[in-house]
Design an enzyme around this catalytic site. Sequence first.
Site, mmCIF file in Angstrom:
data_model
loop_
_atom_site.group_PDB
_atom_site.id
_atom_site.type_symbol
_atom_site.label_atom_id
_atom_site.label_comp_id
_atom_site.label_asym_id
_atom_site.label_seq_id
_atom_site.Cartn_x
_atom_site.Cartn_y
_atom_site.Cartn_z
ATOM 1 N N CYS A 173 -4.888 8.707 9.673
ATOM 2 C CA CYS A 173 -4.938 8.108 11.009
ATOM 3 C C CYS A 173 -4.719 9.166 12.079
ATOM 4 O O CYS A 173 -3.926 10.083 11.897
ATOM 5 C CB CYS A 173 -3.836 7.064 11.155
ATOM 6 S SG CYS A 173 -4.192 5.532 10.338
ATOM 7 N N LYS B 157 0.837 -1.208 0.000
ATOM 8 C CA LYS B 157 0.000 0.000 0.000
ATOM 9 C C LYS B 157 0.870 1.257 0.000
ATOM 10 O O LYS B 157 0.645 2.180 -0.786
ATOM 11 C CB LYS B 157 -0.903 -0.002 1.242
ATOM 12 C CG LYS B 157 -1.598 1.318 1.485
ATOM 13 C CD LYS B 157 -2.418 1.310 2.753
ATOM 14 C CE LYS B 157 -1.706 1.756 3.986
ATOM 15 N NZ LYS B 157 -1.470 3.205 4.123
ATOM 16 N N ASN B 158 1.860 1.288 0.884
ATOM 17 C CA ASN B 158 2.647 2.519 1.041
ATOM 18 C C ASN B 158 3.571 2.786 -0.140
ATOM 19 O O ASN B 158 4.207 3.834 -0.212
ATOM 20 C CB ASN B 158 3.463 2.470 2.336
ATOM 21 C CG ASN B 158 2.570 2.680 3.545
ATOM 22 O OD1 ASN B 158 1.382 2.957 3.408
ATOM 23 N ND2 ASN B 158 3.139 2.543 4.727
ATOM 24 N N ASP C 120 4.905 0.894 11.987
ATOM 25 C CA ASP C 120 3.673 0.269 11.497
ATOM 26 C C ASP C 120 3.499 -1.171 11.983
ATOM 27 O O ASP C 120 2.471 -1.789 11.700
ATOM 28 C CB ASP C 120 3.630 0.296 9.962
ATOM 29 C CG ASP C 120 3.287 1.681 9.434
ATOM 30 O OD1 ASP C 120 2.971 2.572 10.252
ATOM 31 O OD2 ASP C 120 3.344 1.874 8.206
ATOM 32 N N ARG D 277 1.242 14.943 13.016
ATOM 33 C CA ARG D 277 1.655 14.661 11.646
ATOM 34 C C ARG D 277 1.623 15.875 10.717
ATOM 35 O O ARG D 277 0.856 15.945 9.762
ATOM 36 C CB ARG D 277 0.811 13.532 11.059
ATOM 37 C CG ARG D 277 0.917 12.285 11.869
ATOM 38 C CD ARG D 277 0.174 11.133 11.249
ATOM 39 N NE ARG D 277 0.932 10.448 10.237
ATOM 40 C CZ ARG D 277 0.501 9.363 9.610
ATOM 41 N NH1 ARG D 277 -0.669 8.863 9.875
ATOM 42 N NH2 ARG D 277 1.249 8.787 8.702
ATOM 43 N N ARG E 160 -8.587 -0.245 5.182
ATOM 44 C CA ARG E 160 -7.734 0.738 4.501
ATOM 45 C C ARG E 160 -6.389 0.116 4.129
ATOM 46 O O ARG E 160 -5.749 0.562 3.189
ATOM 47 C CB ARG E 160 -7.459 1.953 5.415
ATOM 48 C CG ARG E 160 -8.627 2.888 5.568
ATOM 49 C CD ARG E 160 -8.209 4.111 6.353
ATOM 50 N NE ARG E 160 -6.957 4.656 5.847
ATOM 51 C CZ ARG E 160 -6.103 5.392 6.552
ATOM 52 N NH1 ARG E 160 -6.369 5.683 7.799
ATOM 53 N NH2 ARG E 160 -5.000 5.830 6.020
HETATM 54 C C1 UD1 Z 1 4.563 6.936 6.132
HETATM 55 C C2 UD1 Z 1 3.682 5.726 6.017
HETATM 56 C C3 UD1 Z 1 3.176 5.315 7.389
HETATM 57 C C4 UD1 Z 1 4.346 5.101 8.338
HETATM 58 C C5 UD1 Z 1 5.264 6.317 8.346
HETATM 59 C C6 UD1 Z 1 6.536 6.105 9.156
HETATM 60 C C7 UD1 Z 1 2.679 5.967 3.829
HETATM 61 C C8 UD1 Z 1 1.440 6.223 3.037
HETATM 62 N N1 UD1 Z 1 2.545 6.041 5.152
HETATM 63 O O1 UD1 Z 1 3.758 7.983 6.666
HETATM 64 O O2 UD1 Z 1 2.429 4.090 7.244
HETATM 65 O O3 UD1 Z 1 3.857 4.901 9.647
HETATM 66 O O4 UD1 Z 1 5.657 6.652 7.001
HETATM 67 O O5 UD1 Z 1 7.250 5.019 8.678
HETATM 68 O O6 UD1 Z 1 3.729 5.675 3.291
HETATM 69 N N2 UD1 Z 1 6.772 14.879 10.208
HETATM 70 C C9 UD1 Z 1 6.943 16.219 10.470
HETATM 71 N N3 UD1 Z 1 6.898 17.100 9.410
HETATM 72 C C10 UD1 Z 1 6.679 16.696 8.120
HETATM 73 C C11 UD1 Z 1 6.502 15.303 7.880
HETATM 74 C C12 UD1 Z 1 6.553 14.418 8.945
HETATM 75 O O7 UD1 Z 1 7.132 16.626 11.608
HETATM 76 O O8 UD1 Z 1 6.633 17.531 7.231
HETATM 77 C C13 UD1 Z 1 6.844 13.908 11.340
HETATM 78 C C14 UD1 Z 1 5.539 13.141 11.552
HETATM 79 O O9 UD1 Z 1 4.656 13.867 12.345
HETATM 80 C C15 UD1 Z 1 6.049 11.886 12.195
HETATM 81 C C16 UD1 Z 1 7.407 11.648 11.548
HETATM 82 O O10 UD1 Z 1 7.782 12.902 11.001
HETATM 83 O O11 UD1 Z 1 6.215 12.069 13.580
HETATM 84 C C17 UD1 Z 1 7.436 10.595 10.459
HETATM 85 O O12 UD1 Z 1 6.432 10.879 9.499
HETATM 86 P P1 UD1 Z 1 6.535 10.451 7.979
HETATM 87 O O13 UD1 Z 1 7.753 9.606 7.788
HETATM 88 O O14 UD1 Z 1 6.375 11.652 7.122
HETATM 89 O O15 UD1 Z 1 5.260 9.539 7.823
HETATM 90 P P2 UD1 Z 1 4.258 9.493 6.597
HETATM 91 O O16 UD1 Z 1 5.000 9.690 5.318
HETATM 92 O O17 UD1 Z 1 3.082 10.332 6.881
#
Ligand code: UD1
Length: 420
Positions: free
Chosen positions: A117, A22-23, A307, A122, A400
């Site tokens: 979620c 999915k990711n 995850d 985030r 999902r």
């Molecule tokens: C992706 C995955 C999710 C997984 C996560 C971490 C997908 C669709 N989802 O989510 O399943 O749990 O990676 O492996 O691929 N953050 C900031 N600022 C930003 C972006 C992120 O502070 O601009 C923080 C987030 O709040 C979080 C951390 O960075 O605490 C990691 O987030 P991120 O790696 O971006 O997760 P996702 O890409 O949303």
Amino acid sequence: MDKLLIEGGHRLDGVLRISGAKNSALPILCATLLTDQPVTIANAPHLHDVTTMIELLGCLGAEVVIDEKMRVEVSARQLKSLRAPYDLVKTMRASFLVMGPLLARFGRAEVSLPGGCAIGSRPVDQHLKGFEALGARIEVLDGYVTANVDGQLKGADIVMDLVTVGGTENLMMAAVLAQGTTRIINAAKEPEIVDLGHMLNSMGAQVSGHGTSVVTIQGVEALHGCEYKVMPDRVETGTYLIAVAATGGHVRLERTAPETLGAVLAKLTLAGCELETGPDWIELSMHGRRPKAVDIETAVYPGFPTDMQAQFLAMNAIADGTSTISETIFENRFMHVQEIMRLGARIELHGSSVAIVHGVAKLHAAPVMATDLRASFSLVVAALVAEGRTLIDRIYHIDRGYETIEEKLQQLGASVQRVS
Ligand code: UD1
């Protein structure tokens, strides 16, 4: 609203085929917006999140056709809108990933601030900071982020303040059509980033270093169509391994990628699982043994994935011994703990990032409620080992991210029914 009714106590045993990731499928579907030629994506999982992404592409004006082999063909020859509406983005945070491709190809994008979620705040600040470094003007108004660039984006060095998977992906997709070279420094190294890099290169992009902490992108003028097969889902793989191990069972998982699961396989070995791997399969045997408690600390790849934290915690709940689970990626990712405790687990929460799990010999069925995508599978793991029939409410969260969950569990001998 659908619920899952699970009768616990059956030792799982069988063979399963793992679905596409999915990711990986979600960013790859967004990348199809980067070209006016058709792109065919194979091995995309049949999941609500993927359907939501297809709906979003359709709403932007892309033509999407799904053939009899479930391959998705996207043709984004002309778009009718550059706006990703709140209704779609709120249900799935990954919708924010259309921003990079739209901005790169059309010089403008308007995307609602994301939902998804409820695990922590985030934010998307790192995505936006990166787009600005590439020359975009960003405005946030009425819950929408608007990005504009006069002419083309320009390559730049972008130093990420923290490692973000989505941020790295969005910026890779923005940079492929920028003028000059972009380096994303402190990039995420997750296998899904590697998959996206391969896919972009199959479209004619020049991406290198994907899978390391510096991704370099040499911008090109245009990308072309391609056919690409999404990698196997490492989270689904790890989840079924944990579920089977918790029941003391045996499983052979096929069409998976063991090399993407190093940290998880290492922890399962410590838990007492016997593991064998081949190029695209993993076999786990527990011989009826109770798992041993194992400490977990989540980390960015190649560390233990956030995850799979909830599922591992559920296994530790019935393991022999006491374990510490530390969540370092997301705040508020222990919502499953209260629910698992309803089944008789003994867990202490220390602040919002540490759980101490005292393994108990038995859990007992009780009605529970899923709270987020991965947490909901931890309830399935707990229900599979609990005595009696557990009813799990709000399983739309599970749909999902897990393809045909009840069929797959039934194939392993579980007693699972979907009820409404
Ligand atoms: C992706 C995955 C999710 C997984 C996560 C971490 C997908 C669709 N989802 O989510 O399943 O749990 O990676 O492996 O691929 N953050 C900031 N600022 C930003 C972006 C992120 O502070 O601009 C923080 C987030 O709040 C979080 C951390 O960075 O605490 C990691 O987030 P991120 O790696 O971006 O997760 P996702 O890409 O949303």
